[in-house]
Scaffold this motif. Sequence first.
Motif, PDB file in Angstrom:
ATOM      1  N   ARG A 192      39.472  24.305  14.242  1.00 43.89           N
ATOM      2  CA  ARG A 192      38.887  23.786  13.350  1.00 43.89           C
ATOM      3  C   ARG A 192      37.362  23.121  14.090  1.00 43.89           C
ATOM      4  N   PRO A 193      37.689  22.605  14.939  1.00 37.27           N
ATOM      5  CA  PRO A 193      36.137  21.932  16.061  1.00 37.27           C
ATOM      6  C   PRO A 193      35.596  22.448  15.662  1.00 37.27           C
ATOM      7  N   GLN A 194      35.091  23.744  15.498  1.00 37.95           N
ATOM      8  CA  GLN A 194      34.100  24.861  15.575  1.00 37.95           C
ATOM      9  C   GLN A 194      33.697  25.125  14.016  1.00 37.95           C
ATOM     10  N   VAL A 195      34.864  24.749  13.921  1.00 41.74           N
ATOM     11  CA  VAL A 195      34.115  24.746  11.847  1.00 41.74           C
ATOM     12  C   VAL A 195      33.844  23.821  11.854  1.00 41.74           C
ATOM     13  N   GLU A 196      33.825  22.022  11.863  1.00 41.13           N
ATOM     14  CA  GLU A 196      33.271  20.329  11.628  1.00 41.13           C
ATOM     15  C   GLU A 196      31.610  21.199  12.182  1.00 41.13           C
ATOM     16  N   MET A 197      31.859  21.023  13.246  1.00 46.87           N
ATOM     17  CA  MET A 197      30.625  21.531  13.764  1.00 46.87           C
ATOM     18  C   MET A 197      29.678  21.751  12.831  1.00 46.87           C
ATOM     19  N   LEU A 198      29.586  22.939  12.323  1.00 46.81           N
ATOM     20  CA  LEU A 198      28.776  24.041  11.140  1.00 46.81           C
ATOM     21  C   LEU A 198      28.929  23.245   9.431  1.00 46.81           C
ATOM     22  N   ALA A 199      29.683  22.176   9.640  1.00 43.66           N
ATOM     23  CA  ALA A 199      29.496  22.141   8.413  1.00 43.66           C
ATOM     24  C   ALA A 199      28.409  21.048   7.940  1.00 43.66           C
ATOM     25  N   ASP A 200      27.602  20.574   8.859  1.00 40.68           N
ATOM     26  CA  ASP A 200      26.210  19.607   8.956  1.00 40.68           C
ATOM     27  C   ASP A 200      25.463  21.079   9.258  1.00 40.68           C
ATOM     28  N   ASP A 201      25.464  22.066   9.540  1.00 37.84           N
ATOM     29  CA  ASP A 201      24.402  23.157   9.788  1.00 37.84           C
ATOM     30  C   ASP A 201      23.340  22.815   9.345  1.00 37.84           C
ATOM     31  N   VAL A 202      22.268  23.330   9.839  1.00 39.86           N
ATOM     32  CA  VAL A 202      20.306  23.629   9.203  1.00 39.86           C
ATOM     33  C   VAL A 202      20.746  24.343   7.991  1.00 39.86           C
ATOM     34  N   SER A 203      20.905  25.333   8.217  1.00 37.39           N
ATOM     35  CA  SER A 203      21.946  26.770   7.349  1.00 37.39           C
ATOM     36  C   SER A 203      22.761  26.368   5.986  1.00 37.39           C
ATOM     37  N   ALA A 204      21.979  26.216   5.171  1.00 43.14           N
ATOM     38  CA  ALA A 204      22.967  25.776   3.868  1.00 43.14           C
ATOM     39  C   ALA A 204      24.197  26.837   3.626  1.00 43.14           C
ATOM     40  N   LEU A 205      24.097  27.838   4.650  1.00 47.08           N
ATOM     41  CA  LEU A 205      25.135  29.095   4.101  1.00 47.08           C
ATOM     42  C   LEU A 205      25.885  28.438   4.506  1.00 47.08           C
ATOM     43  N   SER A 206      26.227  28.288   5.531  1.00 49.24           N
ATOM     44  CA  SER A 206      26.815  28.539   7.002  1.00 49.24           C
ATOM     45  C   SER A 206      27.372  26.617   5.853  1.00 49.24           C
ATOM     46  N   ALA A 207      26.832  25.736   6.481  1.00 49.74           N
ATOM     47  CA  ALA A 207      27.330  24.310   5.778  1.00 49.74           C
ATOM     48  C   ALA A 207      28.657  24.874   5.091  1.00 49.74           C
ATOM     49  N   ALA A 208      27.625  25.440   3.639  1.00 49.44           N
ATOM     50  CA  ALA A 208      29.127  25.012   2.172  1.00 49.44           C
ATOM     51  C   ALA A 208      30.277  26.272   2.608  1.00 49.44           C
TER      52      ALA A 208
END
Length: 268
Positions: A192-208
């Motif tokens: 979960r911590p790694q996923v949370e970090m990418l929830a605001d990623d600059v990549s729209a695909l990764s964030a979604a």
Amino acid sequence: PYCSVDVDDRLYVAALRGLVRLRRRVDFDVDTNTVSQLLNAEMLAMAADLLVLARGSWAETRSIERSEALFERALFDHVQQRGERIFNLLSLLHDPADMRAAYRGARSPSKNVRASTLEFLDNILDRGEKRQLMALIESTDATEFAAAAHSTFDLAKEDHAAVLQRHIQGKNEWLRAVSLWHVGHSGHKEMRPQVEMLADDVSALSAAVAKRALEELDSPEKQELTMGLTVVEKVLKLQSVDVFKAASTDDLAHVAQIAEEVELAAEE
């Protein structure tokens, strides 16, 4: 050790292809140390991914069943792309025409053609290149390749969570998104911590996809999730359609990004 360069994977691939096309027309000097480092990193990463697929060497990994899980299909596509990159890097160190022919020969379904390609490469590559490349492209089954990966690359097969973690941290945006989706779908709450970090990623695909993974981790029993279909979920639907059966998951991802979700009643 698996990351080749600290840039987006697509930019790296485009730059590499451009350099190879240019070198076919103009002979120019390259930084052989840098190219060799990239080559070693690519071959190491390919070996690690082939261990995950558990089908044997690259020569034995020419096709994949449609019934395979999305992550395995995406990883298979990534391995094929990595094979092209390896031979493109070799084209910067050796004659591009020779390496282009060798790439085709290494992927040939004919055992005689592959054998001739191996003999050709054995005569022109230096010792370090040869030892690692041969381990990847000689025809070996899963057990034989596992032994070769251990002796050549000092690799052992990773557990599933470690594989997902590696690709979440990698530079390939599509494989990162598929890995994130798989974390949520499989309930890997420890990630979960790694996923949370990418929830605001600059990549729209990764964030979604990261947000969808978090939603699934929080409510695994929920039948109706609040978000619409992510690109990954659209690919899951597209790959079940006959017209797309030969398309790579990476290509389907591009289609999915422009596909619109439409709800219809049963009688429509």
